[in-house]
Design an enzyme around this catalytic site. Structure first.
Site, PDB file in Angstrom:
ATOM      1  N   LYS A   1     -59.908  28.358 -19.789  1.00  0.00           N
ATOM      2  CA  LYS A   1     -59.614  27.000 -19.930  1.00  0.00           C
ATOM      3  C   LYS A   1     -58.250  27.036 -21.023  1.00  0.00           C
ATOM      4  O   LYS A   1     -57.806  25.719 -20.783  1.00  0.00           O
ATOM      5  CB  LYS A   1     -60.719  26.830 -20.635  1.00  0.00           C
ATOM      6  CG  LYS A   1     -61.832  25.821 -19.628  1.00  0.00           C
ATOM      7  CD  LYS A   1     -61.547  25.729 -18.405  1.00  0.00           C
ATOM      8  CE  LYS A   1     -62.682  25.693 -17.655  1.00  0.00           C
ATOM      9  NZ  LYS A   1     -62.144  24.657 -16.143  1.00  0.00           N
TER      10      LYS A   1
ATOM     11  N   TYR B   1     -64.119  32.893 -20.993  1.00  0.00           N
ATOM     12  CA  TYR B   1     -64.191  31.817 -19.900  1.00  0.00           C
ATOM     13  C   TYR B   1     -63.403  30.672 -20.590  1.00  0.00           C
ATOM     14  O   TYR B   1     -62.106  30.101 -20.549  1.00  0.00           O
ATOM     15  CB  TYR B   1     -65.198  31.279 -19.770  1.00  0.00           C
ATOM     16  CG  TYR B   1     -66.392  29.827 -20.012  1.00  0.00           C
ATOM     17  CD1 TYR B   1     -65.391  29.390 -19.169  1.00  0.00           C
ATOM     18  CD2 TYR B   1     -65.820  28.663 -20.884  1.00  0.00           C
ATOM     19  CE1 TYR B   1     -65.412  27.864 -18.565  1.00  0.00           C
ATOM     20  CE2 TYR B   1     -65.804  27.250 -20.535  1.00  0.00           C
ATOM     21  CZ  TYR B   1     -65.939  26.978 -19.601  1.00  0.00           C
ATOM     22  OH  TYR B   1     -66.040  25.471 -18.860  1.00  0.00           O
TER      23      TYR B   1
END
Length: 250
Positions: free
Chosen positions: A155, A151
């Site tokens: 990002k 994750y």
């Protein structure tokens, strides 16, 4: 002149809140999402303020993205503001235990989906030498925390793409910026924990987290600045949060 805003992930959280505040401030709204029922309900609500069009598609589906955007009626075909909001976290496992389906979902939605939508919309902004792209990142774009691995990587990619877009689109007068929220009380944790509501609710206990409306208010501020101002990179956390792992909980 009324501007048109194109919002991905508009059926909940930051996307929904942003659609509401922009609609109330005279933007025409293009709502994008996977859930038709939610799109229809939100369209009905926002139509009290402005003109609204809905597009149902999954940002992971490249063909669906380009087909949907090409189908826009003339009244909605000029997109002044693109808000790349669609994104998800799936799972919270150490890298050695990670689920590859979760990895694919995060990479496909958070990175490839952002690219597909941007690719479909940038040409018209380039031709007009005008437009504004807001990429919704995360504090996970700025640091890596335990079990956040993939994750955080997606990002970080959004952060890099935001910078790359700003450089590449500079000759065309297109504003590009990112907003990186900390912990926001939305469906985010429920999705990450695959519907485990107890785990999701515990994330936000003991402090006052950001709300979707807080970020929407900031987005409205950013897009409403005079055109010579571009807010390029903005990190936003609640007062109780100092980093991804340091939160003052009572």
């Amino acid at each position: 002149m009324t501007k048109t805003a194109f919002i991905t992930g508009a059926t909940s959280g930051i996307g929904e809140a942003t659609a509401k505040i922009l609609a109330q401030n005279n933007y025409k709204i293009i709502l994008c999402g996977r859930r038709k029922e939610r799109l229809d309900i939100l369209k009905k609500e926002l139509s009290a303020y402005t003109d609204v069009h809905t597009l149902q598609f999954d940002v992971r589906d490249k063909e669906a993205v380009f087909t949907a955007i090409a189908s826009l009626p003339e009244d909605f075909s000029t997109i002044d503001v693109l808000i790349n909001n669609a994104g998800n976290a799936h799972g919270l496992d150490p890298i050695q235990n990670g689920n590859t389906d979760d990895w694919d979902a995060m990479i496909d939605i958070n990175v490839k989906g952002l690219l597909y939508v941007s690719k479909a919309i940038i040409p018209q902004m380039k031709d007009r030498k005008s437009g504004h792209i807001i990429n919704i990142g995360s504090t996970a774009a700025k640091e890596v925390y335990p079990n956040g691995n993939v994750y955080c990587a997606t990002k970080h990619a959004v952060d890099a793409l935001n910078q790359g877009m700003r450089i590449d689109l500079n000759p065309f007068g297109i504003r590009v910026g990112a907003i990186h929220p900390g912990m926001v009380e939305t469906e985010f944790s429920a999705v990450r924990f695959k519907g485990d509501t107890e785990k999701a609710e515990n994330v936000y206990k003991g402090f006052t987290p950001l709300q979707a409306e807080d970020i929407a208010d900031i987005i409205h501020f950013v897009v409403s600045r005079p055109y010579h101002i571009n807010i390029a990179d903005l990190v936003v956390m609640s007062t109780a949060q100092a980093s991804s792992t340091i939160v003052n909980k009572s």
